[in-house]
Write an enzyme that holds these catalytic residues in place. Structure first.
Site, PDB file in Angstrom:
ATOM      1  N   GLY A  14      53.540  36.755  76.445  1.00 38.52           N
ATOM      2  CA  GLY A  14      53.776  37.718  77.525  1.00 38.52           C
ATOM      3  C   GLY A  14      55.263  37.866  77.811  1.00 38.52           C
ATOM      4  N   SER A 108      53.526  34.846  92.707  1.00 40.19           N
ATOM      5  CA  SER A 108      54.163  36.150  92.880  1.00 40.19           C
ATOM      6  C   SER A 108      54.541  36.329  94.350  1.00 40.19           C
ATOM      7  CB  SER A 108      53.183  37.244  92.462  1.00 40.19           C
ATOM      8  OG  SER A 108      53.582  38.481  93.003  1.00 40.19           O
ATOM      9  N   SER A 109      55.555  37.161  94.591  1.00 40.94           N
ATOM     10  CA  SER A 109      56.003  37.378  95.982  1.00 40.94           C
ATOM     11  C   SER A 109      54.937  38.052  96.841  1.00 40.94           C
ATOM     12  CB  SER A 109      57.290  38.215  95.996  1.00 40.94           C
ATOM     13  OG  SER A 109      57.068  39.456  95.370  1.00 40.94           O
ATOM     14  N   CYS A 110      53.905  38.619  96.196  1.00 44.94           N
ATOM     15  CA  CYS A 110      52.858  39.300  96.979  1.00 44.94           C
ATOM     16  C   CYS A 110      51.939  38.311  97.701  1.00 44.94           C
ATOM     17  CB  CYS A 110      52.043  40.240  96.116  1.00 44.94           C
ATOM     18  SG  CYS A 110      51.008  39.381  94.947  1.00 44.94           S
ATOM     19  N   TYR A 137      44.655  39.713  93.818  1.00 41.09           N
ATOM     20  CA  TYR A 137      45.597  38.953  92.978  1.00 41.09           C
ATOM     21  C   TYR A 137      46.330  37.913  93.842  1.00 41.09           C
ATOM     22  CZ  TYR A 137      49.978  38.805  90.105  1.00 41.09           C
ATOM     23  OH  TYR A 137      51.088  38.456  89.360  1.00 41.09           O
ATOM     24  N   LYS A 141      46.510  33.800  93.519  1.00 40.93           N
ATOM     25  CA  LYS A 141      47.790  33.097  93.390  1.00 40.93           C
ATOM     26  C   LYS A 141      47.976  32.074  94.522  1.00 40.93           C
ATOM     27  CE  LYS A 141      49.578  35.098  89.704  1.00 40.93           C
ATOM     28  NZ  LYS A 141      49.876  34.329  88.494  1.00 40.93           N
ATOM     29  N   HIS A 180      54.284  47.882  85.857  1.00 45.78           N
ATOM     30  CA  HIS A 180      55.047  47.872  87.103  1.00 45.78           C
ATOM     31  C   HIS A 180      56.026  49.056  87.092  1.00 45.78           C
ATOM     32  CE1 HIS A 180      53.713  43.608  86.970  1.00 45.78           C
ATOM     33  NE2 HIS A 180      53.552  43.825  88.254  1.00 45.78           N
TER      34      HIS A 180
HETATM   35  N1  LIG Z   1      55.693  40.906  85.644  1.00 43.72           N
HETATM   36  C1  LIG Z   1      56.064  40.706  86.913  1.00 43.72           C
HETATM   37  O1  LIG Z   1      56.736  41.551  87.541  1.00 43.72           O
HETATM   38  C2  LIG Z   1      55.684  39.441  87.612  1.00 43.72           C
HETATM   39  C3  LIG Z   1      54.964  38.426  87.001  1.00 43.72           C
HETATM   40  N2  LIG Z   1      54.640  37.302  87.697  1.00 43.72           N
HETATM   41  C4  LIG Z   1      53.848  36.215  87.102  1.00 43.72           C
HETATM   42  O2  LIG Z   1      54.431  35.761  85.900  1.00 43.72           O
HETATM   43  C5  LIG Z   1      53.410  35.353  84.976  1.00 43.72           C
HETATM   44  C6  LIG Z   1      53.593  36.064  83.657  1.00 43.72           C
HETATM   45  O3  LIG Z   1      53.543  37.478  83.849  1.00 43.72           O
HETATM   46  P1  LIG Z   1      53.993  38.507  82.694  1.00 43.72           P
HETATM   47  O4  LIG Z   1      54.662  37.771  81.615  1.00 43.72           O
HETATM   48  O5  LIG Z   1      54.655  39.629  83.376  1.00 43.72           O
HETATM   49  O6  LIG Z   1      52.590  39.029  82.180  1.00 43.72           O
HETATM   50  P2  LIG Z   1      52.169  39.550  80.726  1.00 43.72           P
HETATM   51  O7  LIG Z   1      51.012  40.458  80.940  1.00 43.72           O
HETATM   52  O8  LIG Z   1      53.344  40.052  79.978  1.00 43.72           O
HETATM   53  O9  LIG Z   1      51.664  38.223  80.007  1.00 43.72           O
HETATM   54  C7  LIG Z   1      50.537  37.549  80.438  1.00 43.72           C
HETATM   55  C8  LIG Z   1      50.085  36.613  79.366  1.00 43.72           C
HETATM   56  O10 LIG Z   1      48.865  35.993  79.821  1.00 43.72           O
HETATM   57  C9  LIG Z   1      48.025  35.815  78.707  1.00 43.72           C
HETATM   58  N3  LIG Z   1      46.629  35.884  79.132  1.00 43.72           N
HETATM   59  C10 LIG Z   1      46.056  36.767  79.969  1.00 43.72           C
HETATM   60  N4  LIG Z   1      44.729  36.525  80.060  1.00 43.72           N
HETATM   61  C11 LIG Z   1      44.475  35.455  79.251  1.00 43.72           C
HETATM   62  C12 LIG Z   1      43.305  34.743  78.904  1.00 43.72           C
HETATM   63  N5  LIG Z   1      42.112  35.061  79.413  1.00 43.72           N
HETATM   64  N6  LIG Z   1      43.420  33.714  78.030  1.00 43.72           N
HETATM   65  C13 LIG Z   1      44.617  33.380  77.500  1.00 43.72           C
HETATM   66  N7  LIG Z   1      45.763  34.008  77.803  1.00 43.72           N
HETATM   67  C14 LIG Z   1      45.689  35.049  78.666  1.00 43.72           C
HETATM   68  C15 LIG Z   1      48.319  36.938  77.737  1.00 43.72           C
HETATM   69  O11 LIG Z   1      48.111  36.442  76.433  1.00 43.72           O
HETATM   70  P3  LIG Z   1      47.989  37.340  75.091  1.00 43.72           P
HETATM   71  O12 LIG Z   1      49.282  38.090  75.000  1.00 43.72           O
HETATM   72  O13 LIG Z   1      47.833  36.355  73.996  1.00 43.72           O
HETATM   73  O14 LIG Z   1      46.823  38.243  75.288  1.00 43.72           O
HETATM   74  C16 LIG Z   1      49.788  37.256  78.039  1.00 43.72           C
HETATM   75  O15 LIG Z   1      50.627  36.709  77.061  1.00 43.72           O
HETATM   76  C17 LIG Z   1      52.074  35.632  85.662  1.00 43.72           C
HETATM   77  O16 LIG Z   1      51.615  34.485  86.299  1.00 43.72           O
HETATM   78  C18 LIG Z   1      52.446  36.660  86.711  1.00 43.72           C
HETATM   79  O17 LIG Z   1      51.561  36.619  87.797  1.00 43.72           O
HETATM   80  C19 LIG Z   1      55.014  37.129  89.002  1.00 43.72           C
HETATM   81  C20 LIG Z   1      55.732  38.095  89.645  1.00 43.72           C
HETATM   82  C21 LIG Z   1      56.130  39.330  89.004  1.00 43.72           C
HETATM   83  C1  LIG Z   2      55.001  42.173  91.025  1.00 44.68           C
HETATM   84  C2  LIG Z   2      54.106  42.857  92.001  1.00 44.68           C
HETATM   85  O1  LIG Z   2      53.688  44.096  91.448  1.00 44.68           O
HETATM   86  C3  LIG Z   2      52.732  44.847  92.176  1.00 44.68           C
HETATM   87  O2  LIG Z   2      53.205  45.252  93.407  1.00 44.68           O
HETATM   88  P1  LIG Z   2      54.245  46.415  93.565  1.00 44.68           P
HETATM   89  O3  LIG Z   2      55.595  45.842  93.687  1.00 44.68           O
HETATM   90  O4  LIG Z   2      53.806  47.314  94.673  1.00 44.68           O
HETATM   91  O5  LIG Z   2      54.058  47.156  92.164  1.00 44.68           O
HETATM   92  P2  LIG Z   2      54.686  48.278  91.285  1.00 44.68           P
HETATM   93  O6  LIG Z   2      55.836  47.764  90.525  1.00 44.68           O
HETATM   94  O7  LIG Z   2      53.574  48.859  90.479  1.00 44.68           O
HETATM   95  O8  LIG Z   2      55.181  49.420  92.320  1.00 44.68           O
HETATM   96  C4  LIG Z   2      56.296  49.279  93.136  1.00 44.68           C
HETATM   97  C5  LIG Z   2      56.561  50.557  93.898  1.00 44.68           C
HETATM   98  O9  LIG Z   2      56.987  51.559  92.968  1.00 44.68           O
HETATM   99  C6  LIG Z   2      56.264  52.765  93.191  1.00 44.68           C
HETATM  100  N1  LIG Z   2      56.243  53.568  91.961  1.00 44.68           N
HETATM  101  C7  LIG Z   2      56.860  54.784  91.824  1.00 44.68           C
HETATM  102  N2  LIG Z   2      56.610  55.292  90.610  1.00 44.68           N
HETATM  103  C8  LIG Z   2      55.842  54.375  89.958  1.00 44.68           C
HETATM  104  C9  LIG Z   2      55.275  54.366  88.668  1.00 44.68           C
HETATM  105  O10 LIG Z   2      55.424  55.295  87.862  1.00 44.68           O
HETATM  106  N3  LIG Z   2      54.562  53.245  88.315  1.00 44.68           N
HETATM  107  C10 LIG Z   2      54.390  52.187  89.189  1.00 44.68           C
HETATM  108  N4  LIG Z   2      53.685  51.117  88.759  1.00 44.68           N
HETATM  109  N5  LIG Z   2      54.905  52.211  90.441  1.00 44.68           N
HETATM  110  C11 LIG Z   2      55.613  53.282  90.818  1.00 44.68           C
HETATM  111  C12 LIG Z   2      54.920  52.288  93.676  1.00 44.68           C
HETATM  112  O11 LIG Z   2      54.194  53.312  94.332  1.00 44.68           O
HETATM  113  C13 LIG Z   2      55.342  51.148  94.614  1.00 44.68           C
HETATM  114  O12 LIG Z   2      55.753  51.673  95.858  1.00 44.68           O
HETATM  115  C14 LIG Z   2      51.495  44.086  92.384  1.00 44.68           C
HETATM  116  O13 LIG Z   2      50.863  43.984  91.183  1.00 44.68           O
HETATM  117  C15 LIG Z   2      51.758  42.730  92.993  1.00 44.68           C
HETATM  118  O14 LIG Z   2      50.629  41.982  92.853  1.00 44.68           O
HETATM  119  C16 LIG Z   2      52.945  42.028  92.427  1.00 44.68           C
HETATM  120  O15 LIG Z   2      53.026  40.826  92.407  1.00 44.68           O
END
Ligand SMILES: NC(=O)C1=CN([C@@H]2O[C@H](COP(=O)(O)OP(=O)(O)OC[C@H]3O[C@@H](n4cnc5c(N)ncnc54)[C@H](OP(=O)(O)O)[C@@H]3O)[C@@H](O)[C@H]2O)C=CC1
Ligand SMILES: C[C@H]1O[C@H](OP(=O)(O)OP(=O)(O)OC[C@H]2O[C@@H](n3cnc4c(=O)[nH]c(N)nc43)[C@H](O)[C@@H]2O)[C@@H](O)[C@@H](O)C1=O
Length: 318
Positions: A14, A108-110, A137, A141, A180
């Site tokens: 990921g 996550s900050s949420c 979610y 968390k 996102h």
């Molecule tokens: N992205 C963001 O903005 C944020 C992310 N986080 C947290 O950071 C962490 C990583 O997120 P991120 O890297 O963005 O997410 P990604 O979607 O990029 O990666 C998630 C990973 O989880 C693995 N996964 C999901 N479901 C399963 C399953 N059932 N079994 C095994 N592996 C699984 C996937 O594996 P595979 O690729 O092999 O399918 C994938 O590699 C999470 O805990 C997320 O909540 C927190 C705040 C913000």
């Molecule tokens: C990491 C965090 O991520 C999520 O929370 P979020 O911050 O609200 O997510 P977001 O990145 O999708 O949006 C941020 C803002 O941006 C606006 N926005 C505009 N235009 C687009 C657009 O095109 N796509 C998306 N996705 N958003 C858009 C959107 O309407 C919102 O106001 C949760 O999963 C939460 O669980 C979590 O942990």
């Protein structure tokens, strides 16, 4: 931690997991292990227990989760609640039973209340109600944070939770339904520019504020938590700075070089109005972010341009 210690990175393919893998390698760790979701489904308790029992890692980093943007979170509440509970419960309990030395849980900050005082301090957890678009979610968390806290309290083990703000960077998800905001904007402006600067439609009002952390900085915070025994169970990870979604759109529009109109779709949700992290606790412990937002966006766009062909196959439609 010894540089030969076996470290299992759950979710190593990921965005965060792959950055953690690179950062640990760069820090000299040589014994990293990972499994894809098709090799090991972390929702399967028996398979997870067998894997941890046979591999006996010293450290587990839980970067595996069902992850998505605002729309995916509100469209799939059951999956965001249940899959995350299953994945983290299986990993945390197996780590506890197998006497894994260190467990790092990523939340996550949420997790913090929707209208909490800003900036969000760790102690605001569970003081009020959550943002409805991602409460499923968030509840999963929060349960992970509490499980690690309970193990720490009852068994005095080094289980720690890091709460990242919104992350972005290489290997992000660019699928427009599940991503996102930051990767969605990069792709939308890029495609609109290629089509002759057609208008770009973005979601909500543009007034919510968000904080963004470059994923390689996030990975550095995980390496910091591997290298040090942190005195508390919960740490926010971010920059401590936020901007409006409208400002983010203008910044990305400039980086991409799009010159057309921006339309705001008010049918789409805004989500939480603001979730700025108080990052002083981890800063006092010794970690601080490096990458400013503009630099991080430029690097992510460069990565996107270089990897577009692969992204078409794997991450443009998740
Ligand atoms: N992205 C963001 O903005 C944020 C992310 N986080 C947290 O950071 C962490 C990583 O997120 P991120 O890297 O963005 O997410 P990604 O979607 O990029 O990666 C998630 C990973 O989880 C693995 N996964 C999901 N479901 C399963 C399953 N059932 N079994 C095994 N592996 C699984 C996937 O594996 P595979 O690729 O092999 O399918 C994938 O590699 C999470 O805990 C997320 O909540 C927190 C705040 C913000
Ligand atoms: C990491 C965090 O991520 C999520 O929370 P979020 O911050 O609200 O997510 P977001 O990145 O999708 O949006 C941020 C803002 O941006 C606006 N926005 C505009 N235009 C687009 C657009 O095109 N796509 C998306 N996705 N958003 C858009 C959107 O309407 C919102 O106001 C949760 O999963 C939460 O669980 C979590 O942990």
């Amino acid at each position: 931690m010894n540089k030969n210690s076996k470290i299992y990175i759950a979710g190593h393919r990921g965005m965060v997991g792959s950055a953690v893998w690179r950062a640990l390698k760069a820090d000299g760790y040589t014994n990293l292990i990972g499994k894809t979701s098709s090799e090991l489904d972390l929702r399967d308790q028996i398979a997870v227990t067998q894997f941890i029992t046979s591999e006996q890692p010293e450290v587990i980093i839980d970067a595996a989760a069902r992850v998505g943007g605002i729309l995916a979170n509100s469209d799939y509440p059951y999956q965001f609640l249940m899959e995350n509970l299953q994945i983290q419960n299986n990993l945390i309990d197996a780590a506890h039973k197998q006497e894994v030395k260190k467990f790092i849980f990523l939340g996550s900050s949420c997790i913090y209340p929707k209208f909490a005082t800003q900036p969000l301090k760790e102690e605001y957890l569970l003081t009020d109600t959550l943002e409805p678009t991602n409460e499923w979610y968030a509840i999963a968390k929060i349960t992970g944070v509490k499980a690690c806290e309970a193990i720490r309290k009852q068994y005095n083990k080094d289980f720690v939770s890091l709460m990242p703000t919104n992350l972005y960077g290489s290997f992000d998800n660019f699928d427009l339904k599940t991503s996102h905001v930051l990767p969605a904007m990069l792709r939308k402006f890029h495609e609109a520019k290629a089509q002759g600067n057609t208008p770009v439609t973005l979601w909500g009002s543009g007034t919510p504020m968000r904080e963004f952390l470059y994923v390689d900085d996030m990975a550095e915070s995980v390496v910091f938590a591997v290298n040090n025994v942190l005195p508390e169970h919960l740490y926010n990870v971010g920059t401590g700075k936020d901007i409006t979604i409208k400002e983010l759109a203008e910044t990305i529009q400039n980086v991409v070089g799009h010159e057309g109109e921006i339309i705001w779709d008010s049918e789409k949700p805004d989500g939480t109005p603001r979730k700025l992290m108080d990052v002083s606790k981890l800063k006092e412990a010794g970690w601080h972010y490096k990458t400013e937002l503009l630099q991080g966006i430029e690097q992510t766009y460069a990565w996107f341009l270089k990897h577009q062909a692969e992204l078409k196959q794997v991450k443009l439609s998740k």
